[in-house]
Scaffold this active site. Structure first.
Site, mmCIF file in Angstrom:
data_model
loop_
_atom_site.group_PDB
_atom_site.id
_atom_site.type_symbol
_atom_site.label_atom_id
_atom_site.label_comp_id
_atom_site.label_asym_id
_atom_site.label_seq_id
_atom_site.Cartn_x
_atom_site.Cartn_y
_atom_site.Cartn_z
ATOM 1 N N ASP A 35 12.813 5.557 8.205
ATOM 2 C CA ASP A 35 11.804 6.428 7.601
ATOM 3 C C ASP A 35 10.365 6.001 7.908
ATOM 4 O O ASP A 35 9.443 6.790 7.789
ATOM 5 C CB ASP A 35 11.999 6.478 6.069
ATOM 6 C CG ASP A 35 12.107 5.085 5.442
ATOM 7 O OD1 ASP A 35 11.933 4.086 6.158
ATOM 8 O OD2 ASP A 35 12.384 4.997 4.224
ATOM 9 N N HIS A 36 10.166 4.758 8.316
ATOM 10 C CA HIS A 36 8.803 4.255 8.541
ATOM 11 C C HIS A 36 8.341 4.447 9.989
ATOM 12 O O HIS A 36 7.348 5.091 10.252
ATOM 13 C CB HIS A 36 8.734 2.764 8.210
ATOM 14 C CG HIS A 36 8.687 2.443 6.751
ATOM 15 N ND1 HIS A 36 9.727 2.709 5.902
ATOM 16 C CD2 HIS A 36 7.738 1.860 5.994
ATOM 17 C CE1 HIS A 36 9.398 2.311 4.684
ATOM 18 N NE2 HIS A 36 8.193 1.788 4.716
ATOM 19 N N ASP B 56 12.096 -3.417 0.607
ATOM 20 C CA ASP B 56 10.894 -2.605 0.495
ATOM 21 C C ASP B 56 10.402 -2.732 -0.943
ATOM 22 O O ASP B 56 11.211 -2.687 -1.885
ATOM 23 C CB ASP B 56 11.193 -1.131 0.820
ATOM 24 C CG ASP B 56 9.900 -0.351 0.972
ATOM 25 O OD1 ASP B 56 9.476 -0.120 2.118
ATOM 26 O OD2 ASP B 56 9.283 -0.010 -0.061
ATOM 27 N N ARG C 244 -0.543 3.688 -2.635
ATOM 28 C CA ARG C 244 -1.428 2.580 -2.241
ATOM 29 C C ARG C 244 -2.659 3.126 -1.535
ATOM 30 O O ARG C 244 -2.540 4.014 -0.685
ATOM 31 C CB ARG C 244 -0.697 1.614 -1.299
ATOM 32 C CG ARG C 244 0.328 0.802 -2.030
ATOM 33 C CD ARG C 244 0.950 -0.292 -1.201
ATOM 34 N NE ARG C 244 1.808 -1.069 -2.070
ATOM 35 C CZ ARG C 244 3.007 -1.547 -1.739
ATOM 36 N NH1 ARG C 244 3.468 -1.371 -0.521
ATOM 37 N NH2 ARG C 244 3.708 -2.240 -2.608
ATOM 38 N N SER D 285 3.238 -4.991 -0.228
ATOM 39 C CA SER D 285 4.546 -4.737 0.365
ATOM 40 C C SER D 285 5.471 -5.958 0.324
ATOM 41 O O SER D 285 5.058 -7.064 0.011
ATOM 42 C CB SER D 285 4.374 -4.315 1.818
ATOM 43 O OG SER D 285 4.270 -5.463 2.626
ATOM 44 N N ARG E 32 6.946 -6.880 3.107
ATOM 45 C CA ARG E 32 7.144 -7.240 4.528
ATOM 46 C C ARG E 32 7.143 -8.747 4.730
ATOM 47 O O ARG E 32 6.162 -9.434 4.462
ATOM 48 C CB ARG E 32 6.104 -6.534 5.407
ATOM 49 C CG ARG E 32 4.678 -6.966 5.246
ATOM 50 C CD ARG E 32 3.737 -6.034 5.984
ATOM 51 N NE ARG E 32 3.736 -4.713 5.371
ATOM 52 C CZ ARG E 32 2.669 -3.927 5.278
ATOM 53 N NH1 ARG E 32 1.521 -4.301 5.792
ATOM 54 N NH2 ARG E 32 2.750 -2.758 4.687
HETATM 55 C C1 MIC Z 1 4.602 -0.234 2.290
HETATM 56 O O1 MIC Z 1 4.554 0.734 1.542
HETATM 57 O O2 MIC Z 1 3.668 -1.046 2.429
HETATM 58 C C2 MIC Z 1 5.872 -0.471 3.086
HETATM 59 C C3 MIC Z 1 5.534 -0.211 4.504
HETATM 60 O O3 MIC Z 1 6.861 0.440 2.676
HETATM 61 C C4 MIC Z 1 6.335 -1.909 2.844
HETATM 62 C C5 MIC Z 1 7.443 -2.346 3.695
HETATM 63 C C6 MIC Z 1 7.022 -2.737 5.087
HETATM 64 O O4 MIC Z 1 5.943 -3.305 5.275
HETATM 65 O O5 MIC Z 1 7.804 -2.490 6.008
HETATM 66 C C7 MIC Z 1 6.728 -2.198 1.389
HETATM 67 O O6 MIC Z 1 6.234 -1.549 0.495
HETATM 68 O O7 MIC Z 1 7.477 -3.153 1.141
HETATM 69 FE FE1 SF4 Z 2 7.137 4.546 2.767
HETATM 70 FE FE2 SF4 Z 2 6.139 2.361 1.599
HETATM 71 FE FE3 SF4 Z 2 4.758 4.645 1.648
HETATM 72 FE FE4 SF4 Z 2 6.907 4.484 0.156
HETATM 73 S S1 SF4 Z 2 5.028 3.297 -0.086
HETATM 74 S S2 SF4 Z 2 6.364 6.180 1.482
HETATM 75 S S3 SF4 Z 2 8.249 3.188 1.378
HETATM 76 S S4 SF4 Z 2 5.326 3.402 3.398
#
Ligand code: MIC
Ligand code: SF4
Length: 643
Positions: free
Chosen positions: A64-65, A119, A379, A533, A535
């Site tokens: 999805d990313h 995630d 975010r 996140s 990550r």
């Molecule tokens: C995000 O919203 O920052 C992400 C991308 O979903 C991350 C995961 C990632 O960095 O791959 C998260 O929220 O954990």
């Molecule tokens: Fe995707 Fe992270 Fe954004 Fe949710 S917050 S939509 S998991 S990138």
């Protein structure tokens, strides 16, 4: 004594420890989820453990990313994921099927079970009565291998809801209000359990919006009871069989109680650049808007998109605004396509983008220079949208659409008659884009494109840590600062040497060069370091660049755990003010650190440049110390399996 909901679920999953706040507990994990940007590492780590088949009740891999395929990398990674999970017993949700949290809520979440996801927004499924926790990919790999999840037992906060939301006021406004009160660091070390009379007025998808953004509070997770609303939702998903009622006992005790009267709330908005920088929409209405985005795992449910479509019906998006819509799942998209709501959006001038995270993680749709973007997301960290000087605001879909039509930030209560959404008896149920694991795993060949590079290794911790301070940063540094995402960097998630070139890119362009020149060193930070996140690349890439320890005023939970998993020592200042006695470029030393950690002797940093001693704390458990001494969790696991 009666139990609260959290205690009930944790007790039934407790492997070791006591449910006393601050004690290390281990819980068994029923389900796991990964997404593509964290998943490739998680499965490489799982492979390295040499276990033939996952041991969870259910594991799902989502894509999805990394959906913008501007080069071979992302598609290669998708193929790696599809083949690796087919072999090891994991379901594969194909690209186009939806955002992991939304699809998991729809198709897999089970009240009373535990879910660990790579995630940070995994707590979304808490809206359906699960204990759902976000973690680094390595912790998820361990859970898939049958290992428990270790965490320090959090405090349990009851969020007591009363009353009913007024028209045009939404679940998003509830969580924004909580963020205003509690802040992005106020939830660290806590679980938020929702209760009170107001709970029954909220649908499962509304609850999921709230539990989703509990991540922004820094909380371990958030959870709602499982009641008739839960049953109704599961029935619409054709899954009522998995429903069980779950609620706290009347005499349950909590560490803290926060009361929210739903009827007193107004539409809220988080201003740049933090989800807790919240005020009432009415206080800042009138600001000119260039972009509006609807979607993300927070607000892209059937209800959210139906409201958006109803508000757009017969209207046009303002001539100076670009409106994007990214549905949360194929199920939702199919339903709004069938019932005509999608036509209303298109006719109004909305730009439909694919079912994915999309603009939320800077995968396209960057706002214009200095532009104002109003988003239904979770975010708004500086630069995350892909435009360094954009001003991103977070709101409900209702506020977002009112702003898209008017061209300025608008209070939806001034938009018109309230909108009532009628639900069909059942959602569109079609799981053919979820590929089950192979029954003949020995016949599956794992596809590894050139983007999938082997995991970097780390040596066990040396006796003394010595080096220069490579960088000093302030408070609330996010993992987006440490390891940026976005369309350029995300495709490198399976290639640590390549992605390491971008560490702290937006904070200090010289960081990587300096780290390499000096052969690694130390990082200094303020409060809530590593928020955001899950990550693990924000630990893995600094590890690759030789970072030995991170010394800060306080940490965000997932990032601290990731640092330990990759053998980087996380330390906090004994006296916060000592932060002022250590600067970038200082040469520092932690002598005899391994022995001191093992024997429980307090740690003191020698700042050789300033000739000053600085006391530091670590709050590490014996297990965490062993992991760090071994050079990280993978080494620790390998040692324990071989011994
Ligand atoms: C995000 O919203 O920052 C992400 C991308 O979903 C991350 C995961 C990632 O960095 O791959 C998260 O929220 O954990
Ligand atoms: Fe995707 Fe992270 Fe954004 Fe949710 S917050 S939509 S998991 S990138």
């Amino acid at each position: 004594m009666g139990k609260n909901l959290v205690q009930k679920i944790l007790t039934s999953h407790l492997v070791s420890g006591k449910l006393q706040s601050g004690e290390e507990i281990a819980i068994s994990i029923d389900q796991t989820l990964t997404q593509d940007a964290t998943g490739t590492m998680a499965y490489l780590q799982f492979e390295a453990m040499g276990i033939p088949r996952v041991k969870t009740k259910l594991s799902v891999s989502y894509v999805d990313h990394n959906m913008l395929q501007t080069g071979f990398e992302n598609f290669d990674d998708h193929l790696f994921l599809q083949s690796v999970v087919e072999k090891y017993g994991i379901y594969f949700s194909k690209p186009g099927n939806g955002i992991c949290h939304q699809v998991h809520l729809e198709r897999f979440a089970v009240p009373g079970e535990t879910l660990l996801g790579s995630d940070s927004h995994t707590p979304t499924c808490g809206g359906l009565g699960m204990i759902a926790i976000g973690a680094g990919g390595l912790d998820v790999a361990i859970a898939m291998a049958g290992g428990p999840f270790y965490v320090s037992m959090p405090k349990i906060v009851l969020v007591k809801l009363s009353g009913t939301l007024q028209s045009w006021v939404t679940a998003k406004d509830v969580i924004l209000e909580l963020l205003r009160r509690v802040t992005v660091k106020g939830g660290v070390g806590k679980i938020f359990e929702y209760g009170g009379d107001g709970v029954k007025t909220l649908t499962v998808t509304e609850r999921a919006t709230i539990t989703n953004m509990g991540a922004e509070l820094g909380a371990l997770t958030s959870v709602f009871p499982s009641d008739t609303q839960t049953k109704k939702y599961l029935k619409m998903q054709g899954r009522e069989k998995v429903w069980t009622p779950l609620k706290a006992d009347a005499s349950a005790k909590y560490d803290e109680i926060i009361e929210i009267d739903l009827s007193s709330l107004e539409p809220m908005i988080a201003k740049p650049h933090s989800p807790d920088n919240v005020c009432k929409v009415g206080e800042i209405k009138g600001i000119k808007v260039q972009q509006v985005c609807i979607g993300s795992c927070t607000n892209s449910s059937y209800h959210d998109l139906m409201v958006a479509a109803a508000m757009l019906k017969g209207r046009k998006v303002h001539q100076d605004v670009s409106l994007t819509i990214s549905p949360g799942s194929r199920q939702v998209l199919e339903m709004i396509a069938k019932n005509g709501a999608l036509t209303d959006m298109i006719a109004a001038g909305a730009r439909l983008i694919e079912v994915a995270c999309g603009p939320c993680i800077g995968m396209g749709q960057a706002p214009p220079s200095g532009g104002v973007s109003v988003r239904s997301f979770n975010r708004n960290f500086e630069g995350r949208s892909g435009t360094a000087d954009a001003e991103v605001y977070l709101v409900s879909p209702e506020t977002a659409i009112a702003s898209a039509v008017n061209g300025v930030i608008s209070d939806p209560r001034e938009f018109g008659e309230p909108i009532i959404i009628k639900y069909p008896k059942s959602f569109v149920i079609d799981d053919r884009m979820i590929i089950p694991p192979s029954e003949k795993p020995e016949e599956v060949t794992i596809i590894r494109g050139p983007n999938v590079k082997p995991l970097p290794k780390k040596e066990p911790m040396p006796d003394t840590l010595k080096g220069d301070v490579l960088l000093k940063v302030g408070d609330n540094i996010t993992t987006d600062h440490i390891m940026p995402a976005g369309a350029k960097v995300l495709p490198l998630r399976s290639n640590i040497p390549a992605i390491s070139e971008f560490v702290f890119e937006k904070v200090d362009k010289e960081f990587v060069r300096r780290a390499k020149e000096k052969g690694g060193g130390f990082l200094i930070g303020g409060v809530n370091y590593g928020q955001g996140s899950s990550r693990e690349h924000a630990a893995l890439a600094p590890m690759y660049l030789g970072v030995k320890a991170v010394i800060v005023k306080s940490f965000a939970r997932i990032h601290r755990a990731n640092l330990i998993n990759f053998g980087i020592l996380p330390l906090t200042f004994e006296i916060e003010n000592d932060y002022n006695f250590i600067d970038q470029g200082d040469n520092i030393e932690l002598p005899d650190v391994k022995n001191k950690l093992k024997s429980g002797v307090s740690l003191v940093i020698s700042n050789l440049t300033k000739n000053k001693k600085i006391g530091v704390n670590h709050a590490l458990t014996a297990r965490e110390i062993d992991i760090l001494c071994a050079g990280g969790l993978l080494n620790f696991q390998a040692r324990n399996t071989n011994s």
